[in-house]
Design an enzyme around this catalytic site. Sequence first.
Site, PDB file in Angstrom:
ATOM      1  N   TYR A  99      -9.743   5.731   2.031  1.00 52.56           N
ATOM      2  CA  TYR A  99      -8.835   4.584   2.016  1.00 52.56           C
ATOM      3  C   TYR A  99      -7.679   4.846   1.055  1.00 52.56           C
ATOM      4  CZ  TYR A  99      -7.270  -0.262   1.520  1.00 52.56           C
ATOM      5  OH  TYR A  99      -6.510  -1.416   1.489  1.00 52.56           O
ATOM      6  N   SER A 104      -1.378  -1.137  -0.059  1.00 51.94           N
ATOM      7  CA  SER A 104      -2.389  -1.621  -0.999  1.00 51.94           C
ATOM      8  C   SER A 104      -2.001  -1.183  -2.397  1.00 51.94           C
ATOM      9  CB  SER A 104      -3.758  -1.039  -0.644  1.00 51.94           C
ATOM     10  OG  SER A 104      -4.708  -1.271  -1.671  1.00 51.94           O
TER      11      SER A 104
END
Length: 266
Positions: free
Chosen positions: A156, A143
Site C-alpha cells: 500500500y 494517502s
Amino acid sequence: MDFTPRTAIVTASDSGIGRATAIALAGAGLDVGVTWHSDEDGANETAEEVRRLGRKAVVAQFDATDFDAVPGVITKLAEELGGLDVFVNNAGGGTGGPFLDLDLDGWRTVVALNLDGAFLGMHTAAKLMTERGTGGRIIAVTSVHGSQPRVGSAPYVASKHGLEGLVKTMAQELGDRGITVNSVAPGEIATPINDMEGDEAEKTHRPGIPIPRPGKPEEIADVIAFLASPASSYVTAATWVVDGGMLQMGPQAGSHLESDAWRRDG
C-alpha cells in the site's frame, strides 16, 4: 484558457470519500459519473443525491484492476455526460501484513489496484481532455502514507508513493494543455474502509492528532472540489495533505511511545 468545469467522473463513489466528492461537485454545478465496484445500491444512492442537487448522474460498474475494461468504462461515462472536465481517481485500497509474510501475488494485487489502475484511469481521462482541447482537472486521492510509511502496509505504501510520483510527472507534461494534476492525501477518515461512518468522526478521540479526531469525508471532498474548480488554475503537481496535522507529529509521537507494540501492529 477559460476553464469552466461542467462534467466529472469520480471513481469508487458508492460511499465514503467518493460519495462525498460526487455530492460536493454536484453542489458546485457539475454533472457526475458515479462508479461502483461491488456496491451498486450505494452508487445509486450517490446518484440520487447528485440528482437532488439538480445535476445529471450516470452510473457504471468499474473495476480498476480490469485493465482491458478501464478505458472503455471511462470513455462511455464521458460520452453519456457530454464530456469530461474533471477526473477524480478515488478507487484504491489494500490489505496489510508483515513484509516477511508477503508473497508476489499479494504484492501485485495491491499495486495493480492503487498504481496500475490509477495510471490507466488517469491516462484515459488525460487523453479525452487533450482531444477536446479545453483543459481539465485530474485529482488523485492518495494517502498520508504516500509520504510516510506504515508498518505492515508495504504494498500500500509503495503504491501510494508511486502514485504521488505519477501525479507530479503528469503535471509536468500536461500543464501546457491546460490540464492540472494534483493529489489529495487523507489521514484517518471516518469511512467504511476504516470501519466508521462519517458521523462518528466528531465522537472519536485521537490524542495523537493535533485536531484530535478522524476527518469527515466531506472535509476531503471540499479540498477536491477546490482543486476541480477554476479557482485552482495555478495549482498543479501539488499534494494537499488533509490529516488534521497528523503527519507533523512524527518526532512527538516517536519520543512518546512507551512500548514496542507498533513494531507488530502498525
